[in-house]
Design a protein around this motif. Sequence first.
Motif, PDB file in Angstrom:
ATOM      1  N   PHE A   4     -12.077  -1.751  -2.576  1.00  8.35           N
ATOM      2  CA  PHE A   4     -10.987  -1.520  -1.631  1.00  8.35           C
ATOM      3  C   PHE A   4     -10.971  -0.034  -1.295  1.00  8.35           C
ATOM      4  CE2 PHE A   4      -6.703  -0.371  -0.464  1.00  8.35           C
ATOM      5  CZ  PHE A   4      -6.262  -1.426   0.307  1.00  8.35           C
ATOM      6  N   PHE A   5     -10.846   0.314  -0.011  1.00  3.83           N
ATOM      7  CA  PHE A   5     -10.879   1.700   0.446  1.00  3.83           C
ATOM      8  C   PHE A   5      -9.590   2.069   1.164  1.00  3.83           C
ATOM      9  CE2 PHE A   5     -15.135   0.070   0.412  1.00  3.83           C
ATOM     10  CZ  PHE A   5     -15.963   1.115   0.055  1.00  3.83           C
ATOM     11  N   ALA A   6      -9.108   3.278   0.898  1.00  4.34           N
ATOM     12  CA  ALA A   6      -8.000   3.837   1.674  1.00  4.34           C
ATOM     13  C   ALA A   6      -8.279   5.323   1.853  1.00  4.34           C
ATOM     14  CB  ALA A   6      -6.666   3.615   0.977  1.00  4.34           C
ATOM     15  N   SER A   7      -7.774   5.865   2.943  1.00  2.45           N
ATOM     16  CA  SER A   7      -7.960   7.285   3.212  1.00  2.45           C
ATOM     17  C   SER A   7      -6.753   7.833   3.942  1.00  2.45           C
ATOM     18  CB  SER A   7      -9.223   7.493   4.056  1.00  2.45           C
ATOM     19  OG  SER A   7      -9.520   8.873   4.158  1.00  2.45           O
ATOM     20  N   ASP A   8      -6.577   9.128   3.805  1.00  2.00           N
ATOM     21  CA  ASP A   8      -5.588   9.857   4.591  1.00  2.00           C
ATOM     22  C   ASP A   8      -4.174   9.293   4.439  1.00  2.00           C
ATOM     23  OD1 ASP A   8      -7.363  11.871   6.141  1.00  2.00           O
ATOM     24  OD2 ASP A   8      -8.413   9.961   6.283  1.00  2.00           O
ATOM     25  N   LEU A   9      -3.730   9.209   3.181  1.00  2.44           N
ATOM     26  CA  LEU A   9      -2.351   8.802   2.893  1.00  2.44           C
ATOM     27  C   LEU A   9      -1.373   9.921   3.251  1.00  2.44           C
ATOM     28  CD1 LEU A   9      -2.911   7.169  -0.612  1.00  2.44           C
ATOM     29  CD2 LEU A   9      -2.641   5.994   1.577  1.00  2.44           C
ATOM     30  N   HIS A  10      -1.789  11.143   3.123  1.00  3.70           N
ATOM     31  CA  HIS A  10      -1.012  12.328   3.491  1.00  3.70           C
ATOM     32  C   HIS A  10       0.403  12.333   2.933  1.00  3.70           C
ATOM     33  CE1 HIS A  10      -4.035  14.289   5.928  1.00  3.70           C
ATOM     34  NE2 HIS A  10      -4.318  13.126   6.506  1.00  3.70           N
ATOM     35  N   GLY A  11       0.559  11.868   1.692  1.00  2.02           N
ATOM     36  CA  GLY A  11       1.840  11.982   0.994  1.00  2.02           C
ATOM     37  C   GLY A  11       2.922  11.019   1.430  1.00  2.02           C
ATOM     38  N   CYS A  12       2.608  10.020   2.226  1.00  2.00           N
ATOM     39  CA  CYS A  12       3.607   9.072   2.724  1.00  2.00           C
ATOM     40  C   CYS A  12       3.815   7.943   1.708  1.00  2.00           C
ATOM     41  CB  CYS A  12       3.184   8.510   4.070  1.00  2.00           C
ATOM     42  SG  CYS A  12       4.346   7.295   4.728  1.00  2.00           S
ATOM     43  N   LEU A  13       5.021   7.836   1.183  1.00  2.00           N
ATOM     44  CA  LEU A  13       5.312   6.819   0.177  1.00  2.00           C
ATOM     45  C   LEU A  13       5.260   5.409   0.766  1.00  2.00           C
ATOM     46  CD1 LEU A  13       6.029   6.256  -2.750  1.00  2.00           C
ATOM     47  CD2 LEU A  13       8.453   6.536  -2.122  1.00  2.00           C
ATOM     48  N   THR A  14       5.791   5.211   1.948  1.00  2.00           N
ATOM     49  CA  THR A  14       5.768   3.883   2.566  1.00  2.00           C
ATOM     50  C   THR A  14       4.338   3.389   2.757  1.00  2.00           C
ATOM     51  OG1 THR A  14       7.852   4.325   3.702  1.00  2.00           O
ATOM     52  CG2 THR A  14       6.498   2.537   4.582  1.00  2.00           C
ATOM     53  N   SER A  15       3.467   4.257   3.286  1.00  2.00           N
ATOM     54  CA  SER A  15       2.059   3.870   3.490  1.00  2.00           C
ATOM     55  C   SER A  15       1.371   3.596   2.164  1.00  2.00           C
ATOM     56  CB  SER A  15       1.310   4.981   4.231  1.00  2.00           C
ATOM     57  OG  SER A  15       1.832   5.161   5.513  1.00  2.00           O
ATOM     58  N   THR A  16       1.653   4.407   1.165  1.00  2.00           N
ATOM     59  CA  THR A  16       1.028   4.217  -0.145  1.00  2.00           C
ATOM     60  C   THR A  16       1.443   2.887  -0.749  1.00  2.00           C
ATOM     61  OG1 THR A  16       0.921   6.606  -0.453  1.00  2.00           O
ATOM     62  CG2 THR A  16       0.682   5.234  -2.431  1.00  2.00           C
ATOM     63  N   LYS A  17       2.706   2.534  -0.613  1.00  2.00           N
ATOM     64  CA  LYS A  17       3.160   1.229  -1.117  1.00  2.00           C
ATOM     65  C   LYS A  17       2.430   0.091  -0.407  1.00  2.00           C
ATOM     66  CE  LYS A  17       7.771   2.588  -2.660  1.00  2.00           C
ATOM     67  NZ  LYS A  17       9.222   2.510  -2.393  1.00  2.00           N
ATOM     68  N   ARG A  18       2.253   0.218   0.903  1.00  2.00           N
ATOM     69  CA  ARG A  18       1.529  -0.818   1.661  1.00  2.00           C
ATOM     70  C   ARG A  18       0.075  -0.901   1.206  1.00  2.00           C
ATOM     71  NH1 ARG A  18       2.929   0.007   7.939  1.00  2.00           N
ATOM     72  NH2 ARG A  18       0.867  -0.906   8.040  1.00  2.00           N
ATOM     73  N   VAL A  19      -0.539   0.248   0.952  1.00  2.00           N
ATOM     74  CA  VAL A  19      -1.924   0.287   0.477  1.00  2.00           C
ATOM     75  C   VAL A  19      -2.026  -0.397  -0.885  1.00  2.00           C
ATOM     76  CG1 VAL A  19      -3.692   1.867  -0.429  1.00  2.00           C
ATOM     77  CG2 VAL A  19      -2.720   2.242   1.839  1.00  2.00           C
ATOM     78  N   ILE A  20      -1.104  -0.080  -1.786  1.00  2.00           N
ATOM     79  CA  ILE A  20      -1.118  -0.688  -3.127  1.00  2.00           C
ATOM     80  C   ILE A  20      -0.945  -2.205  -3.020  1.00  2.00           C
ATOM     81  CG2 ILE A  20       0.125  -0.864  -5.327  1.00  2.00           C
ATOM     82  CD1 ILE A  20      -1.441   1.711  -5.204  1.00  2.00           C
ATOM     83  N   GLU A  21      -0.029  -2.658  -2.185  1.00  2.00           N
ATOM     84  CA  GLU A  21       0.165  -4.103  -1.999  1.00  2.00           C
ATOM     85  C   GLU A  21      -1.111  -4.759  -1.481  1.00  2.00           C
ATOM     86  OE1 GLU A  21       3.558  -4.597   0.562  1.00  2.00           O
ATOM     87  OE2 GLU A  21       4.903  -3.632  -0.889  1.00  2.00           O
ATOM     88  N   ALA A  22      -1.762  -4.124  -0.499  1.00  2.00           N
ATOM     89  CA  ALA A  22      -3.004  -4.670   0.053  1.00  2.00           C
ATOM     90  C   ALA A  22      -4.111  -4.662  -1.000  1.00  2.00           C
ATOM     91  CB  ALA A  22      -3.430  -3.881   1.285  1.00  2.00           C
TER      92      ALA A  22
END
Length: 182
Positions: A4-22
């Motif tokens: 699983f790959f993610a990039s450029d979270l830039h400190g956003c908690l909402t996006s990070t939570k979505r990434v973790i769920e995915a």
Amino acid sequence: MKLFFASDLHGCLTSTKRVIEAYKASGADHFILLGDILNHGPRNAVPADYAPAKVAELLNEYQQDIISVRGNCDSEVDQMLLEFPMMSDFALVLLDGGKRLFLTHGHLYNQNKLPPLKRGDVLAHGHTHFPVAECMGEYTLFNPGSATLPKGGNVASYGVLSDNQLQVVSFSGDVLAQTHIE
């Protein structure tokens, strides 16, 4: 092996939570972060729900699963908050059949400044915030896009490698780009 790959979270908690769920829903064996994890960077607007310390806490819960590289917005101060190594400019992962996955952020190595690749290797990077999964002849180029600050009219996305298939996927489940690794 599923990645699983993610990039450029830039400190956003909402996006990070979505990434973790995915990530959890994907059933992937490993969680790859391609840089720009905590800091928004001077060229970007501060994202909504900017909470770098909370992002670090959340990611640290998955430290045993994470392979990470340093982005141009990442620093030693960020490493102090993260319990997994993320200061390397690149990492190599061996794939089935002897192919290599060259992981980097994209500001040092990219399709215009290639690292040492051999035929069949995959260059995976973030940095541009554009989703890409494309055979470039001798190698495959892969970019999961940005989970927080997509550019060029694209939507927030992540990537998955499974059964030699690379896909960039939106959080609504649409496949934005895909290619097969030969």
